[in-house]
Design a protein around this motif. Structure first.
Motif, PDB file in Angstrom:
ATOM      1  N   MET A   1       0.596  -1.251   0.031  1.00 49.41           N
ATOM      2  CA  MET A   1       0.172   0.037   0.271  1.00 49.41           C
ATOM      3  C   MET A   1       0.740   1.122   0.012  1.00 49.41           C
ATOM      4  SD  MET A   1      -3.061  -1.096   2.476  1.00 49.41           S
ATOM      5  CE  MET A   1      -3.839   0.392   2.350  1.00 49.41           C
ATOM      6  N   ILE A   2       2.073   1.060   0.917  1.00 55.60           N
ATOM      7  CA  ILE A   2       2.739   2.467   0.724  1.00 55.60           C
ATOM      8  C   ILE A   2       3.536   2.644  -0.520  1.00 55.60           C
ATOM      9  CG2 ILE A   2       5.077   3.320   1.917  1.00 55.60           C
ATOM     10  CD1 ILE A   2       4.090   1.995   4.358  1.00 55.60           C
ATOM     11  N   VAL A   3       3.867   1.551  -1.276  1.00 52.85           N
ATOM     12  CA  VAL A   3       4.615   1.860  -2.418  1.00 52.85           C
ATOM     13  C   VAL A   3       3.628   2.435  -3.537  1.00 52.85           C
ATOM     14  CG1 VAL A   3       5.659   0.455  -4.279  1.00 52.85           C
ATOM     15  CG2 VAL A   3       6.515  -0.002  -2.048  1.00 52.85           C
ATOM     16  N   VAL A   4       2.446   1.781  -3.392  1.00 52.09           N
ATOM     17  CA  VAL A   4       1.462   2.284  -4.645  1.00 52.09           C
ATOM     18  C   VAL A   4       1.175   3.656  -4.297  1.00 52.09           C
ATOM     19  CG1 VAL A   4      -0.909   1.858  -5.383  1.00 52.09           C
ATOM     20  CG2 VAL A   4       0.563  -0.216  -4.964  1.00 52.09           C
ATOM     21  N   MET A   5       0.620   3.961  -2.963  1.00 48.06           N
ATOM     22  CA  MET A   5       0.528   5.412  -2.896  1.00 48.06           C
ATOM     23  C   MET A   5       1.571   6.401  -3.187  1.00 48.06           C
ATOM     24  SD  MET A   5      -2.508   5.429  -1.708  1.00 48.06           S
ATOM     25  CE  MET A   5      -3.826   4.852  -0.637  1.00 48.06           C
TER      26      MET A   5
ATOM     27  N   TRP B   1      -4.071  15.710 -11.256  1.00 49.80           N
ATOM     28  CA  TRP B   1      -3.197  14.463 -11.568  1.00 49.80           C
ATOM     29  C   TRP B   1      -3.077  13.713 -10.214  1.00 49.80           C
ATOM     30  CZ3 TRP B   1      -3.750  11.960 -15.983  1.00 49.80           C
ATOM     31  CH2 TRP B   1      -3.946  12.445 -17.021  1.00 49.80           C
ATOM     32  N   THR B   2      -2.484  14.683  -9.148  1.00 47.31           N
ATOM     33  CA  THR B   2      -1.958  13.882  -7.909  1.00 47.31           C
ATOM     34  C   THR B   2      -3.230  13.304  -7.306  1.00 47.31           C
ATOM     35  OG1 THR B   2       0.010  15.362  -8.036  1.00 47.31           O
ATOM     36  CG2 THR B   2      -0.960  14.373  -5.983  1.00 47.31           C
ATOM     37  N   LEU B   3      -4.353  14.348  -7.204  1.00 46.31           N
ATOM     38  CA  LEU B   3      -5.724  13.578  -6.473  1.00 46.31           C
ATOM     39  C   LEU B   3      -6.307  12.704  -7.114  1.00 46.31           C
ATOM     40  CD1 LEU B   3      -7.219  17.142  -5.958  1.00 46.31           C
ATOM     41  CD2 LEU B   3      -6.184  15.709  -4.227  1.00 46.31           C
ATOM     42  N   GLY B   4      -6.350  12.755  -8.670  1.00 48.82           N
ATOM     43  CA  GLY B   4      -6.883  11.388  -9.221  1.00 48.82           C
ATOM     44  C   GLY B   4      -6.117  10.090  -8.945  1.00 48.82           C
ATOM     45  N   LEU B   5      -4.836  10.309  -9.105  1.00 48.94           N
ATOM     46  CA  LEU B   5      -4.039   8.934  -9.058  1.00 48.94           C
ATOM     47  C   LEU B   5      -4.112   8.536  -7.753  1.00 48.94           C
ATOM     48  CD1 LEU B   5      -0.968   9.885 -11.462  1.00 48.94           C
ATOM     49  CD2 LEU B   5      -2.746   8.140 -11.724  1.00 48.94           C
ATOM     50  N   LEU B   6      -3.986   9.166  -6.795  1.00 49.99           N
ATOM     51  CA  LEU B   6      -4.328   9.067  -5.423  1.00 49.99           C
ATOM     52  C   LEU B   6      -5.395   8.227  -5.009  1.00 49.99           C
ATOM     53  CD1 LEU B   6      -2.352  11.584  -3.295  1.00 49.99           C
ATOM     54  CD2 LEU B   6      -1.652   9.237  -3.563  1.00 49.99           C
ATOM     55  N   ILE B   7      -6.613   8.635  -5.652  1.00 50.01           N
ATOM     56  CA  ILE B   7      -7.986   8.212  -5.474  1.00 50.01           C
ATOM     57  C   ILE B   7      -8.105   6.859  -6.018  1.00 50.01           C
ATOM     58  CG2 ILE B   7     -10.377   8.288  -6.130  1.00 50.01           C
ATOM     59  CD1 ILE B   7     -10.066  11.372  -5.522  1.00 50.01           C
ATOM     60  N   VAL B   8      -7.491   6.878  -7.250  1.00 50.48           N
ATOM     61  CA  VAL B   8      -7.249   5.484  -7.899  1.00 50.48           C
ATOM     62  C   VAL B   8      -6.303   4.607  -7.043  1.00 50.48           C
ATOM     63  CG1 VAL B   8      -6.490   4.207 -10.111  1.00 50.48           C
ATOM     64  CG2 VAL B   8      -7.738   6.521 -10.142  1.00 50.48           C
ATOM     65  N   ALA B   9      -5.425   4.988  -6.492  1.00 53.27           N
ATOM     66  CA  ALA B   9      -4.454   3.953  -5.910  1.00 53.27           C
ATOM     67  C   ALA B   9      -5.223   3.606  -4.632  1.00 53.27           C
ATOM     68  CB  ALA B   9      -3.212   4.837  -5.337  1.00 53.27           C
ATOM     69  N   VAL B  10      -5.829   4.366  -3.868  1.00 46.96           N
ATOM     70  CA  VAL B  10      -6.710   4.080  -2.821  1.00 46.96           C
ATOM     71  C   VAL B  10      -7.681   2.956  -3.076  1.00 46.96           C
ATOM     72  CG1 VAL B  10      -8.293   5.014  -0.939  1.00 46.96           C
ATOM     73  CG2 VAL B  10      -6.286   6.245  -1.439  1.00 46.96           C
ATOM     74  N   PHE B  11      -8.441   3.030  -4.118  1.00 49.54           N
ATOM     75  CA  PHE B  11      -9.354   1.967  -4.253  1.00 49.54           C
ATOM     76  C   PHE B  11      -8.724   0.817  -4.761  1.00 49.54           C
ATOM     77  CE2 PHE B  11     -12.376   5.687  -4.854  1.00 49.54           C
ATOM     78  CZ  PHE B  11     -13.199   5.283  -3.925  1.00 49.54           C
ATOM     79  N   ALA B  12      -7.574   0.703  -5.359  1.00 43.29           N
ATOM     80  CA  ALA B  12      -6.945  -0.414  -5.863  1.00 43.29           C
ATOM     81  C   ALA B  12      -6.263  -1.121  -4.926  1.00 43.29           C
ATOM     82  CB  ALA B  12      -5.753   0.006  -6.904  1.00 43.29           C
ATOM     83  N   THR B  13      -5.667  -0.303  -3.810  1.00 41.35           N
ATOM     84  CA  THR B  13      -4.896  -1.060  -2.642  1.00 41.35           C
ATOM     85  C   THR B  13      -6.256  -1.685  -1.697  1.00 41.35           C
ATOM     86  OG1 THR B  13      -4.724   1.136  -1.597  1.00 41.35           O
ATOM     87  CG2 THR B  13      -2.885   0.292  -2.715  1.00 41.35           C
ATOM     88  N   VAL B  14      -7.331  -0.820  -1.424  1.00 43.07           N
ATOM     89  CA  VAL B  14      -8.277  -1.635  -0.611  1.00 43.07           C
ATOM     90  C   VAL B  14      -8.937  -2.809  -1.339  1.00 43.07           C
ATOM     91  CG1 VAL B  14     -10.753  -1.138   0.157  1.00 43.07           C
ATOM     92  CG2 VAL B  14      -8.980   0.605   0.634  1.00 43.07           C
ATOM     93  N   TYR B  15      -8.959  -2.741  -2.786  1.00 42.61           N
ATOM     94  CA  TYR B  15      -9.499  -4.039  -3.532  1.00 42.61           C
ATOM     95  C   TYR B  15      -8.477  -5.216  -3.144  1.00 42.61           C
ATOM     96  CZ  TYR B  15     -10.860  -6.975  -7.156  1.00 42.61           C
ATOM     97  OH  TYR B  15     -11.303  -8.126  -7.882  1.00 42.61           O
TER      98      TYR B  15
END
Length: 78
Positions: free
Chosen positions: A29-33, A54-68
């Motif tokens: 999770m840390i690496v992906v974020m 871009w930062t906000l969008g990629l972080l939101i996608v990363a949060v959903f991806a890591t939670v999944y």
């Protein structure tokens, strides 16, 4: 016939210890974020954005991806 090897310690049959599994998930999770944040900042700098979209969008996608990813790995039987 080949002799079968049985583990001398019954704890060896358990596989990966839970704390190793969960610490691996936390590291993932840390690496992906971090990659999402760095990539987003670079894209925002490249496109000269005043608001870090871009930062906000990629972080939101990363949060959903890591939670999944965490949910899938926790519900897996192994």
């Amino acid at each position: 016939m080949e002799p079968t090897q049985h583990p001398s310690n019954p704890k060896e049959k358990q596989g990966v210890k839970p704390y190793l599994k969960y610490s691996g998930l936390a590291f993932q999770m840390i690496v992906v974020m971090s990659v999402a944040a760095i990539g987003g900042r670079k894209l925002d700098a490249y496109f000269h954005n005043n608001t870090p979209w871009w930062t906000l969008g990629l972080l939101i996608v990363a949060v959903f991806a890591t939670v999944y990813s965490v949910i899938v790995s926790l519900t897996r039987k192994n």
